[in-house]
Scaffold this motif. Structure first.
Motif, PDB file in Angstrom:
ATOM      1  N   PHE A 128       0.772  -1.094  -0.013  1.00 37.87           N
ATOM      2  CA  PHE A 128      -0.047   0.010  -0.057  1.00 37.87           C
ATOM      3  C   PHE A 128       0.861   1.119  -0.044  1.00 37.87           C
ATOM      4  N   ASN A 129       0.831   1.984  -0.911  1.00 41.31           N
ATOM      5  CA  ASN A 129       1.619   3.270  -1.132  1.00 41.31           C
ATOM      6  C   ASN A 129       0.496   4.432  -0.971  1.00 41.31           C
ATOM      7  N   PRO A 130       0.419   5.021   0.523  1.00 41.68           N
ATOM      8  CA  PRO A 130      -0.463   5.929   0.510  1.00 41.68           C
ATOM      9  C   PRO A 130      -0.329   7.477   0.172  1.00 41.68           C
ATOM     10  N   GLY A 131       0.883   7.695  -0.374  1.00 42.40           N
ATOM     11  CA  GLY A 131       1.315   8.946  -0.947  1.00 42.40           C
ATOM     12  C   GLY A 131       1.555   8.717  -2.606  1.00 42.40           C
ATOM     13  N   ALA A 132       2.693   8.878  -2.741  1.00 44.81           N
ATOM     14  CA  ALA A 132       3.110   8.670  -4.064  1.00 44.81           C
ATOM     15  C   ALA A 132       2.958   7.300  -4.373  1.00 44.81           C
ATOM     16  N   THR A 133       1.950   6.954  -5.395  1.00 39.39           N
ATOM     17  CA  THR A 133       1.496   5.659  -5.902  1.00 39.39           C
ATOM     18  C   THR A 133       2.285   4.844  -7.009  1.00 39.39           C
TER      19      THR A 133
ATOM     20  N   PRO B  94       8.370   0.804  -8.997  1.00 37.01           N
ATOM     21  CA  PRO B  94       9.829   0.204  -8.466  1.00 37.01           C
ATOM     22  C   PRO B  94       9.718  -1.177  -7.680  1.00 37.01           C
ATOM     23  N   GLN B  95      10.421  -1.995  -7.761  1.00 38.66           N
ATOM     24  CA  GLN B  95      10.384  -3.070  -7.104  1.00 38.66           C
ATOM     25  C   GLN B  95      10.637  -2.870  -5.795  1.00 38.66           C
ATOM     26  N   GLY B  96       9.727  -3.506  -4.684  1.00 37.81           N
ATOM     27  CA  GLY B  96       9.588  -3.100  -3.348  1.00 37.81           C
ATOM     28  C   GLY B  96       8.868  -1.885  -2.909  1.00 37.81           C
ATOM     29  N   GLY B  97       8.123  -1.270  -3.940  1.00 37.77           N
ATOM     30  CA  GLY B  97       7.313  -0.127  -3.531  1.00 37.77           C
ATOM     31  C   GLY B  97       8.053   0.989  -3.750  1.00 37.77           C
ATOM     32  N   VAL B  98       7.341   2.214  -3.675  1.00 36.38           N
ATOM     33  CA  VAL B  98       8.203   3.606  -3.933  1.00 36.38           C
ATOM     34  C   VAL B  98       8.923   3.857  -2.642  1.00 36.38           C
ATOM     35  N   GLN B  99       8.836   3.255  -1.671  1.00 37.10           N
ATOM     36  CA  GLN B  99       9.661   3.465  -0.376  1.00 37.10           C
ATOM     37  C   GLN B  99      11.208   2.787  -0.818  1.00 37.10           C
ATOM     38  N   ALA B 100      11.284   1.856  -1.732  1.00 35.29           N
ATOM     39  CA  ALA B 100      12.507   1.180  -1.760  1.00 35.29           C
ATOM     40  C   ALA B 100      13.572   2.343  -2.094  1.00 35.29           C
ATOM     41  N   ILE B 101      13.500   3.374  -2.496  1.00 33.48           N
ATOM     42  CA  ILE B 101      14.356   4.255  -2.961  1.00 33.48           C
ATOM     43  C   ILE B 101      14.776   4.957  -1.619  1.00 33.48           C
ATOM     44  N   PRO B 102      13.844   5.515  -0.959  1.00 39.05           N
ATOM     45  CA  PRO B 102      14.364   6.082   0.445  1.00 39.05           C
ATOM     46  C   PRO B 102      14.995   5.442   1.207  1.00 39.05           C
TER      47      PRO B 102
END
Length: 534
Positions: free
Chosen positions: A67-72, A220-228
């Protein structure tokens, strides 16, 4: 690293005297800034008030679904984020190429696509006269040289910031295009309407979007939080940090973290403007005016688990015009992102609220938010309405019935309906209490059984500072500050509200200001100290 000692390192074949920099906020802007400063040879500490990094680039895994609640999603033309992803081995995958979008008018769904100007002629949601006016506007724009970069609006000339987008477009293409194209598009991305967008932002966005083959959604693999997450692993990040105040001092900038004082050569605010305003002591007049000028659009994101075959077609996004619905701004069907968003025949259906409705509901309970949203959701998505109104029967004859409080505290209760002559659809939706299965209860025998319910409430996130508003005149004001006042007293500001829209703009803002700080610090000569006070 011993913060009491200065070290000399090599960066770009030049000696660099290591200085200390504090970053307040571990969103993508703060992490990008910290990462670049650390590469330049400086000692960097990132303070984050929450238990996790990422800010609006957040990903939560619940019941096996991301679940990506912000940038999806991200876009292929997000070059800075793509470069970081390549560096850390994070792969991006395009969303299902067959996915389509729709816009709602008079309760009906109309196809919406705008990959090139000629597709305007297919916008059946508009009258033919409006389509022709809109096409002429886009063709003229395509032939014009619109200076500036959408991800760095400070590069746009002042003369582009001449009006708000709504007023300008109503004059150029008419009310119908604004009400059913411009406003729902803006509200889907920013949650507010086009009257809160300056012409500088609108024109650079349209120029970068229409006909651009790189304007293509990817995940992105792992969701958008993977980069942060990848950036944070290389840095000193102090989570759950209570930054009380940031005070410019004679020998640097003093940061009070939970009563402990640290001295830095520079401090970067990478948090929402209201938070920076609350922390910064003794701001300059320019800093005060900048922070006071920032306003935000709000939203509340709700996620529901629904069947992967909810739509007979390839619908991905539902744009909801404000003239049609004052509560919901958009809905996104997450199936197109692939395996990470599909489990046990279910995927997520995310719902985003309009700015004003979100502000009104921000302090309400989950149950109160749902009680407001669900009836509106039925109006904008017929497929979900039909599903919600079906009588849910389990194999043992238990029927799903609405309890007074749909969520939380009550859920949906089953009653024995085997002796019912005719099962009529319920007026309220069979929303599950939670988990992959719902409990159905025979009201007479108290016998229970498990049955897969068609729709489950999954998660919710409140975003009071979801997206900054780029009002008429705001872009010019920030541009002037960046040119003349950024870095006063060792204080810097980064993030989307600094003329850097979206996650890509925020990342570029962090990287750009890191270069400026590195340059500024090379010219400083004062000694570095660390002091602690109780």
């Amino acid at each position: 690293m011993d913060s009491n000692n200065l070290t000399v390192q090599q960066f770009n074949n030049e000696p660099v005297m290591s200085k200390r920099v504090a970053i307040i906020g571990a969103g993508i802007a703060g992490l990008a800034c910290a990462y670049e400063l650390q590469k330049a040879g400086h000692e960097v500490v990132v303070y984050e008030k929450n238990a996790d990094v990422g800010g609006r680039m957040a990903t939560r895994v619940k019941d096996g679904l991301e679940f990506n609640p912000g940038a999806t999603f991200l876009s292929r033309h997000y070059h800075t984020l793509r470069d970081y992803s390549k560096e850390f081995g994070i792969e991006w995958a395009p969303l299902d190429a067959k996915r389509t979008h729709r816009v709602v008018r008079d309760g009906k769904a109309y196809p919406l696509g705008l990959k090139n100007p000629l597709e305007v002629l297919k916008l059946s949601v508009l009258s033919m006269s409006s389509r022709l006016r809109f096409l002429w506007f886009l063709l003229k724009l395509a032939l014009q040289k619109v200076p500036g970069d959408f991800f760095d609006l400070s590069t746009t000339p002042d003369e582009l910031d001449f009006d708000n987008a709504s007023h300008h477009l109503r004059e150029q293409v008419g009310d119908e295009v604004v009400d059913y194209i411009a406003d729902p598009f803006t509200a889907t991305l920013h949650f507010y309407l086009s009257d809160s967008v300056s012409t500088a932002m609108m024109l650079t966005l349209l120029k970068s979007m229409v006909g651009n083959s790189e304007f293509c959604a990817e995940y992105p693999q792992g969701g958008v939080q993977a980069i942060p997450n990848a950036l944070a692993k290389t840095l000193i990040v102090i989570k759950n940090a209570n930054v009380v105040s940031v005070t410019p001092a004679q020998a640097g900038v003093q940061v009070n973290v939970g009563g402990q004082f640290e001295l830095f050569d520079a401090v970067v605010f990478a948090c929402p403007a209201p938070a920076a305003k609350a922390m910064l002591a003794h701001p300059t007049q320019a800093q005060t005016e900048l922070l006071a000028s920032v306003s935000y659009g709000s939203t509340i994101t709700l996620a529901f688990r629904v069947p992967v075959d909810l739509f007979a077609d390839s619908t991905n996004c539902i744009y909801v015009p404000y003239v049609e619905n004052k509560i919901i701004s958009s809905c996104i069907f997450e199936k197109s992102k692939g395996p990470a968003l599909v489990r046990d025949g279910k995927t997520l259906f995310n719902v985003y609220l309009h700015d004003q409705s979100a502000k009104e509901l921000m302090g309400k309970s989950d149950a109160e938010v749902l009680a407001t949203v669900l009836p509106e959701l039925e109006k904008v998505c017929p497929e979900l309405r039909d599903l919600l109104h079906k009588t849910a029967l389990c194999t043992r004859g238990f029927e799903l019935r609405n309890c007074p409080s749909p969520w939380p505290g009550g859920g949906w209760e089953g009653v024995d309906c085997r002796n019912t002559a005719k099962n009529l659809p319920h007026p309220s939706p069979p929303l599950a209490r939670g988990g992959n299965k719902s409990e159905f209860r025979n009201s007479k025998t108290r016998e229970t059984c498990d049955c897969i319910a068609p729709v489950h409430f999954h998660d919710i996130e409140r975003w009071p500072h979801a997206m900054p508003k780029y009002l008429h005149g705001y872009v010019t004001k920030v541009k002037q500050f960046v040119q003349d006042r950024q870095g006063e007293n060792g204080i810097y500001f980064i993030g989307d509200y600094m003329n850097s829209p979206w996650t890509e703009g925020a990342a570029q803002s962090g990287k750009r200001v890191a270069e400026r700080i590195a340059h500024d610090l090379r010219s400083t000569t004062y000694d570095l100290q660390t002091e602690s006070r109780s």
